[in-house]
Design a protein around this motif. Structure first.
Motif, short mmCIF file in Angstrom:
data_model
loop_
_atom_site.label_atom_id
_atom_site.label_comp_id
_atom_site.label_asym_id
_atom_site.label_seq_id
_atom_site.Cartn_x
_atom_site.Cartn_y
_atom_site.Cartn_z
N SER A 6 46.03 49.95 43.24
CA SER A 6 44.59 50.04 43.49
C SER A 6 43.96 48.69 43.18
N ILE A 7 42.98 48.31 44.00
CA ILE A 7 42.20 47.10 43.70
C ILE A 7 40.72 47.47 43.72
N ILE A 8 40.02 47.14 42.65
CA ILE A 8 38.56 47.19 42.66
C ILE A 8 38.11 45.83 43.18
N LYS A 9 37.50 45.84 44.37
CA LYS A 9 37.23 44.60 45.11
C LYS A 9 36.03 43.84 44.54
N PRO A 10 35.85 42.56 44.94
CA PRO A 10 34.82 41.71 44.30
C PRO A 10 33.40 42.29 44.32
N ASN A 11 33.01 42.99 45.37
CA ASN A 11 31.63 43.49 45.38
C ASN A 11 31.42 44.58 44.33
N ALA A 12 32.44 45.40 44.10
CA ALA A 12 32.31 46.47 43.10
C ALA A 12 32.38 45.90 41.68
N VAL A 13 33.21 44.87 41.47
CA VAL A 13 33.23 44.20 40.16
C VAL A 13 31.86 43.58 39.90
N ALA A 14 31.29 42.93 40.93
CA ALA A 14 30.00 42.24 40.76
C ALA A 14 28.87 43.20 40.44
N LYS A 15 28.99 44.45 40.89
CA LYS A 15 27.92 45.42 40.57
C LYS A 15 28.25 46.26 39.34
N ASP A 16 29.20 45.78 38.53
CA ASP A 16 29.55 46.42 37.26
C ASP A 16 29.96 47.89 37.43
N ALA A 17 30.77 48.13 38.46
CA ALA A 17 31.21 49.50 38.74
C ALA A 17 32.65 49.77 38.31
N ILE A 18 33.26 48.83 37.57
CA ILE A 18 34.66 49.05 37.17
C ILE A 18 34.80 50.35 36.37
N GLY A 19 33.96 50.52 35.38
CA GLY A 19 34.07 51.70 34.52
C GLY A 19 33.87 53.00 35.29
N ALA A 20 32.88 53.00 36.17
CA ALA A 20 32.60 54.20 36.96
C ALA A 20 33.79 54.54 37.86
N ILE A 21 34.39 53.52 38.48
CA ILE A 21 35.51 53.76 39.40
C ILE A 21 36.75 54.21 38.64
N LEU A 22 37.07 53.54 37.53
CA LEU A 22 38.24 53.96 36.74
C LEU A 22 38.02 55.38 36.22
#
Ligand code: ATP
Ligand code: MG
Length: 137
Positions: A6-22
């Motif tokens: 799985s890759i959390i892509k740059p736009n999702a990292v930039a919007k601080d969505a890592i925690g929500a996605i994980l």
């Protein structure tokens, strides 16, 4: 038990969505067994998406994937490949079902927030590409 890349892509990292996605992965029974933040080089992004190199969107895809940091992970669980793709939603966010990662975090067809391997063979290749040292048990 199956594993997928799985890759959390740059736009999702930039919007601080890592925690929500994980959190969505974990809630669906996908365990995070490896994870790493990295800023892909053009060489790495081009190699990862080499299958698309003749497609018209390839240049834009490489520009995007190298535009900022990504988080790569290995997810493990029963039917992990299909489950991850279901949680992500359709590649084109306009067609992604409500409540999916792409419906909620994509900005465009290219900037579609997440990547997930599409088959056992590609999952094995992609995991080895990003975690050549192996993944702990
Ligand atoms: P991924 O491989 O990133 O998980 P996918 O398997 O759903 O996505 P692919 O067909 O492998 O989709 O395309 C890889 C990526 O290239 C897509 O996730 C998207 O970022 C981009 N892409 C694919 N098709 C298009 C398109 N028609 N226009 C713009 N970008 C596209
Ligand atoms: Mg794909």
């Amino acid at each position: 038990i199956e594993r997928t890349l799985s890759i959390i892509k740059p736009n999702a990292v930039a919007k601080d969505a890592i925690g929500a996605i994980l959190g969505r992965f974990e809630a669906a029974g996908l365990r995070i067994v490896a994870a790493r933040m990295m800023h892909l080089s053009r060489e790495q992004a081009s190699a990862f998406y080499a299958v698309h190199q003749e497609r018209p969107f390839f240049g834009e895809l490489v520009d995007f994937m190298t535009s900022g940091p990504v988080m790569v992970q290995v997810l493990e669980g029963e039917g992990a490949i299909a489950k991850n793709r279901e949680i992500m939603g359709a590649t084109n966010p306009a067609e992604a079902a409500p409540g999916t990662i792409r419906a909620d975090f994509a900005d465009s067809f290219t900037e579609n927030a997440a990547h997930g391997s599409d088959a056992p063979e590609t999952a094995a290749e992609e995991i080895a590409f990003f975690f050549p040292e192996g993944v702990c048990e």
